[in-house]
Design an enzyme around this catalytic site. Structure first.
Site, PDB file in Angstrom:
ATOM      1  N   GLU A  61       0.781  -1.121  -0.042  1.00  0.00           N
ATOM      2  CA  GLU A  61       0.086   0.126   0.018  1.00  0.00           C
ATOM      3  C   GLU A  61       0.799   1.188  -0.124  1.00  0.00           C
ATOM      4  O   GLU A  61       1.770   1.435   0.862  1.00  0.00           O
ATOM      5  CB  GLU A  61      -1.091   0.025   1.152  1.00  0.00           C
ATOM      6  N   GLY A  67      -7.085   1.331   3.170  1.00  0.00           N
ATOM      7  CA  GLY A  67      -8.493   1.599   2.787  1.00  0.00           C
ATOM      8  C   GLY A  67      -8.756   2.023   1.634  1.00  0.00           C
ATOM      9  O   GLY A  67      -9.907   1.961   0.965  1.00  0.00           O
ATOM     10  N   LYS A 121     -20.453   9.716   1.988  1.00  0.00           N
ATOM     11  CA  LYS A 121     -21.666   9.484   2.689  1.00  0.00           C
ATOM     12  C   LYS A 121     -21.889   9.898   3.891  1.00  0.00           C
ATOM     13  O   LYS A 121     -23.044  10.258   4.447  1.00  0.00           O
ATOM     14  CB  LYS A 121     -21.865   7.736   2.884  1.00  0.00           C
ATOM     15  N   GLY A 176     -20.620  16.570 -15.552  1.00  0.00           N
ATOM     16  CA  GLY A 176     -20.949  15.135 -15.173  1.00  0.00           C
ATOM     17  C   GLY A 176     -22.038  14.833 -14.175  1.00  0.00           C
ATOM     18  O   GLY A 176     -21.930  15.303 -13.134  1.00  0.00           O
ATOM     19  N   GLY A 228     -23.048  11.918 -13.401  1.00  0.00           N
ATOM     20  CA  GLY A 228     -22.907  10.280 -13.033  1.00  0.00           C
ATOM     21  C   GLY A 228     -23.110  10.316 -11.160  1.00  0.00           C
ATOM     22  O   GLY A 228     -23.530  11.312 -10.766  1.00  0.00           O
ATOM     23  N   GLU A 269     -24.243  18.158 -17.995  1.00  0.00           N
ATOM     24  CA  GLU A 269     -24.348  16.794 -18.541  1.00  0.00           C
ATOM     25  C   GLU A 269     -24.217  16.655 -19.928  1.00  0.00           C
ATOM     26  O   GLU A 269     -25.238  17.218 -20.437  1.00  0.00           O
ATOM     27  CB  GLU A 269     -25.149  16.197 -17.562  1.00  0.00           C
ATOM     28  N   ASP A 327     -11.485  -1.489  -9.707  1.00  0.00           N
ATOM     29  CA  ASP A 327     -11.785  -0.394 -10.925  1.00  0.00           C
ATOM     30  C   ASP A 327     -10.756  -0.597 -12.338  1.00  0.00           C
ATOM     31  O   ASP A 327     -10.952   0.031 -13.111  1.00  0.00           O
ATOM     32  CB  ASP A 327     -11.332   1.044 -10.372  1.00  0.00           C
ATOM     33  N   HIS A 365     -45.856  -4.462   7.637  1.00  0.00           N
ATOM     34  CA  HIS A 365     -46.542  -3.114   7.706  1.00  0.00           C
ATOM     35  C   HIS A 365     -46.558  -2.418   9.091  1.00  0.00           C
ATOM     36  O   HIS A 365     -46.301  -3.031  10.079  1.00  0.00           O
ATOM     37  CB  HIS A 365     -47.804  -3.562   7.688  1.00  0.00           C
TER      38      HIS A 365
HETATM   39  P1  NAD Z   1     -19.407   8.413 -14.328  1.00  0.00           P
HETATM   40  O1  NAD Z   1     -19.061   7.714 -15.562  1.00  0.00           O
HETATM   41  O2  NAD Z   1     -20.400   7.620 -13.821  1.00  0.00           O
HETATM   42  O3  NAD Z   1     -20.235   9.479 -14.920  1.00  0.00           O
HETATM   43  C1  NAD Z   1     -19.595  10.784 -15.552  1.00  0.00           C
HETATM   44  C2  NAD Z   1     -20.680  11.565 -16.301  1.00  0.00           C
HETATM   45  O4  NAD Z   1     -19.947  12.595 -16.851  1.00  0.00           O
HETATM   46  C3  NAD Z   1     -21.486  10.860 -17.574  1.00  0.00           C
HETATM   47  O5  NAD Z   1     -22.770  10.888 -17.440  1.00  0.00           O
HETATM   48  C4  NAD Z   1     -20.732  11.415 -18.592  1.00  0.00           C
HETATM   49  O6  NAD Z   1     -21.698  11.466 -19.843  1.00  0.00           O
HETATM   50  C5  NAD Z   1     -20.516  12.901 -18.304  1.00  0.00           C
HETATM   51  N1  NAD Z   1     -19.410  13.565 -18.858  1.00  0.00           N
HETATM   52  C6  NAD Z   1     -18.501  13.276 -19.476  1.00  0.00           C
HETATM   53  N2  NAD Z   1     -17.585  13.937 -20.104  1.00  0.00           N
HETATM   54  C7  NAD Z   1     -18.354  15.103 -19.987  1.00  0.00           C
HETATM   55  C8  NAD Z   1     -18.319  16.534 -20.574  1.00  0.00           C
HETATM   56  N3  NAD Z   1     -17.161  16.739 -21.297  1.00  0.00           N
HETATM   57  N4  NAD Z   1     -19.122  17.268 -20.372  1.00  0.00           N
HETATM   58  C9  NAD Z   1     -20.467  17.254 -19.554  1.00  0.00           C
HETATM   59  N5  NAD Z   1     -20.392  15.771 -19.126  1.00  0.00           N
HETATM   60  C10 NAD Z   1     -19.717  14.760 -19.350  1.00  0.00           C
HETATM   61  O7  NAD Z   1     -18.293   8.993 -13.642  1.00  0.00           O
HETATM   62  P2  NAD Z   1     -18.304   9.348 -12.148  1.00  0.00           P
HETATM   63  O8  NAD Z   1     -19.590  10.219 -11.683  1.00  0.00           O
HETATM   64  O9  NAD Z   1     -16.987  10.395 -12.066  1.00  0.00           O
HETATM   65  O10 NAD Z   1     -17.988   8.277 -11.120  1.00  0.00           O
HETATM   66  C11 NAD Z   1     -16.845   7.456 -11.435  1.00  0.00           C
HETATM   67  C12 NAD Z   1     -16.838   6.011 -11.082  1.00  0.00           C
HETATM   68  O11 NAD Z   1     -17.272   5.824  -9.689  1.00  0.00           O
HETATM   69  C13 NAD Z   1     -18.211   5.512 -11.597  1.00  0.00           C
HETATM   70  O12 NAD Z   1     -18.126   4.222 -12.280  1.00  0.00           O
HETATM   71  C14 NAD Z   1     -19.231   5.526 -10.630  1.00  0.00           C
HETATM   72  O13 NAD Z   1     -20.366   4.504 -10.660  1.00  0.00           O
HETATM   73  C15 NAD Z   1     -18.397   5.155  -9.377  1.00  0.00           C
HETATM   74  N6  NAD Z   1     -19.044   5.876  -8.291  1.00  0.00           N
HETATM   75  C16 NAD Z   1     -20.047   5.099  -7.679  1.00  0.00           C
HETATM   76  C17 NAD Z   1     -20.760   5.846  -6.549  1.00  0.00           C
HETATM   77  C18 NAD Z   1     -21.748   5.137  -5.819  1.00  0.00           C
HETATM   78  O14 NAD Z   1     -21.803   3.876  -5.896  1.00  0.00           O
HETATM   79  N7  NAD Z   1     -22.634   5.445  -5.009  1.00  0.00           N
HETATM   80  C19 NAD Z   1     -20.476   7.008  -6.036  1.00  0.00           C
HETATM   81  C20 NAD Z   1     -19.275   7.792  -6.781  1.00  0.00           C
HETATM   82  C21 NAD Z   1     -18.663   7.226  -7.679  1.00  0.00           C
END
Ligand code: NAD
Length: 463
Positions: A31, A37, A49, A177, A179, A200, A308, A442
């Protein structure tokens, strides 16, 4: 000589290490950070969270009067929120050290690099050393991807790391983004008072989710005052003295500008495989991702990859953990089932939360299934009324003839917990019929699950 050496102690690496210890193997973990972690514990799942929970608590106090609880002068102690988050991280990092001791897992501090033929170089605080192992598991994780040509700036152009420790809540926050990272930070900072704008590129928020879920989130975000601009293609980012200026093309192709105090770039993550010595092996990475067989074995004998960095595997902590268990089971000669990538829960902790598993309605139709859908809104669920959290629904996607459950999509209160029932149901091959005769207590939120299954046949009792 280790039986197995694991590079990386995130949720992939540490879970694999403990299981290897349980199998009686001599196991070491390399590590690079002082604490165990990985990203998940230090700059990912856990701190976000903790901050989301703080936002939930603040919101409860702010709106307590609606439930007859009146509080005056409710205010945010930002330093205390960040302090509590850090305490949680420290506690769990120490917990991992304890677990490693219990399972006789040795930690080797330093940066690990494959040299080939079971040899790994570790560059640590005390210099270089070489370690030998019969098997190696690569669990090196990922880091935030930047937009091409854009340099991060720890003050104003942020990744998932810097945004966790801002000195103050920004007046305005732009997020590129939508996501999981983007919508979770939107939900944190909006509720602490920032003006939040999401840009987005794709036509909807959380594009990997079912379309109805994206539409509901957009509606709820609008109500909360989060500005979502979808179909927005970011072209340039300039640091001006007064703000960070984002130039983008909107959904109609018009040039637009957004000026914000801080900008979060949340456009995905790239695998940490550039300098781990893949060139000394038979592994040929695909844009940095490592191809593996169903048991996580790479093209190099005795080298496994999890988490990842794995090609075609979602970047989720719990996926990394399960892949770690599969890799260790395999190399220890135990019976083990490959990961079924169609049965992975997705949990996004935005407000409202999203929990999903399996195929979306559109994916199921595209795959040619005769599809039946059941949908039930939390508005008609008594526990949701008690909680004062009515938004959202449960949507079940099922195969029409045999009642196979293809997917479940939940947006609303405790969706990240509710989805667990659906993962178990799909994993144990429950059918629509067996779920219709499953007794849900319930009053609970999970009653809405029973109603959603009954809704497939127009038989929901409460809606
Ligand atoms: P993501 O790939 O899930 O989402 C990135 C978003 O950015 C996409 O919707 C994409 O269309 C958009 N995007 C990309 N380039 C862009 C641009 N130039 N302009 C505007 N929008 C653009 O990535 P993330 O949200 O960074 O998360 C990374 C990874 O980590 C993912 O696999 C995600 O599932 C994971 N993650 C999971 C959790 C969870 O499970 N709660 C929380 C955080 C991250």
């Amino acid at each position: 000589m280790y039986d197995v050496l694991i590079i990386g102690s995130g949720p992939g690496g540490y879970v694999a290490a403990i299981r290897a210890g349980q199998c009686g193997l001599k196991v070491g973990v390399v590590e690079k950070n002082p604490l165990l972690g990985g990203c998940c514990l230090h700059v990912g799942c856990i701190p976000t969270k903790a901050m989301l929970h703080a936002a939930d608590v603040y919101e409860l106090f702010l709106h307590g009067a609606e439930q007859g609880i009146e509080a005056e002068n409710v205010r945010v102690n930002w330093a205390r929120i960040l302090g509590r988050k850090n305490q949680i991280i420290q506690k769990h990092a120490k917990g991992l050290e304890g677990l490693f001791r219990k399972h006789k897992v040795e930690t080797i501090h330093g940066y690990g690099k494959l040299l080939g033929k079971g040899r790994v170089e570790v560059k640590g605080p005390e210099g270089l050393r070489e370690v030998e192992a019969k098997n190696v598991i690569l669990a090196t994780g990922s880091e935030a991807r930047m937009l091409p040509g854009l340099d991060p700036d720890p003050e104003r152009i942020l990744t998932n790391i810097e945004i966790l420790d801002l000195e103050q809540i920004p007046k305005s926050l732009g997020i590129i983004g939508a996501g999981a990272v983007g919508v979770e930070f939107a939900s944190i900072y909006r509720r602490f008072g920032s003006e939040v704008t999401i840009l987005e590129m794709l036509p909807r928020l959380v594009p990997v989710e079912d379309e109805d879920v994206s539409a509901e989130l957009a509606r709820q975000f609008r109500k909360q005052g989060i500005e979502s601009r979808t179909g927005a293609r970011v072209e340039q980012v300039e640091k001006r003295p007064e703000c960070v200026e984002v130039e983008y093309q909107d959904a109609d192709g018009r040039a637009q500008k957004l000026c914000v105090e801080k900008l979060l770039v949340a456009v995905g993550r790239k695998p940490n495989t550039d300098s781990i010595g893949l060139e000394n092996t038979a592994i040929r990475a695909d844009r940095g991702f490592v191809p593996v067989d169903p048991y996580m074995a790479t093209a190099e004998p005795g080298v496994y990859a999890i988490g990842d960095i794995v090609a075609a595997s979602p970047q989720l902590a719990h996926v990394a953990s399960m892949e770690g268990l599969v890799a260790v089971g395999r190399l220890a000669g135990k019976p083990v089932r490959p990961v079924n990538y169609r049965r992975i829960p997705g949990c996004t902790y935005c407000e409202p939360q999203i929990g999903s598993v399996g195929l979306t309605e559109a994916q199921a139709r595209k795959e040619g299934y005769p599809v039946k859908v059941g949908k039930f809104s939390f508005a008609a669920n008594s526990k949701a009324s008690i909680l004062g959290s009515h938004g959202g629904f449960i949507k079940i996607v099922a195969e029409e003839k045999y009642g196979e459950i293809l997917g479940a999509h939940i947006i609303g209160p405790q969706a990240t917990e509710l989805v667990c029932e659906m993962v178990t149901a799909i994993e144990s091959e429950a059918t629509v019929e067996s779920m219709m005769s499953t007794i849900h207590a319930h009053p609970t939120l999970s009653e809405a699950m029973g109603d959603a299954f009954n809704a497939i046949y127009g038989l929901a009792i409460n809606g």
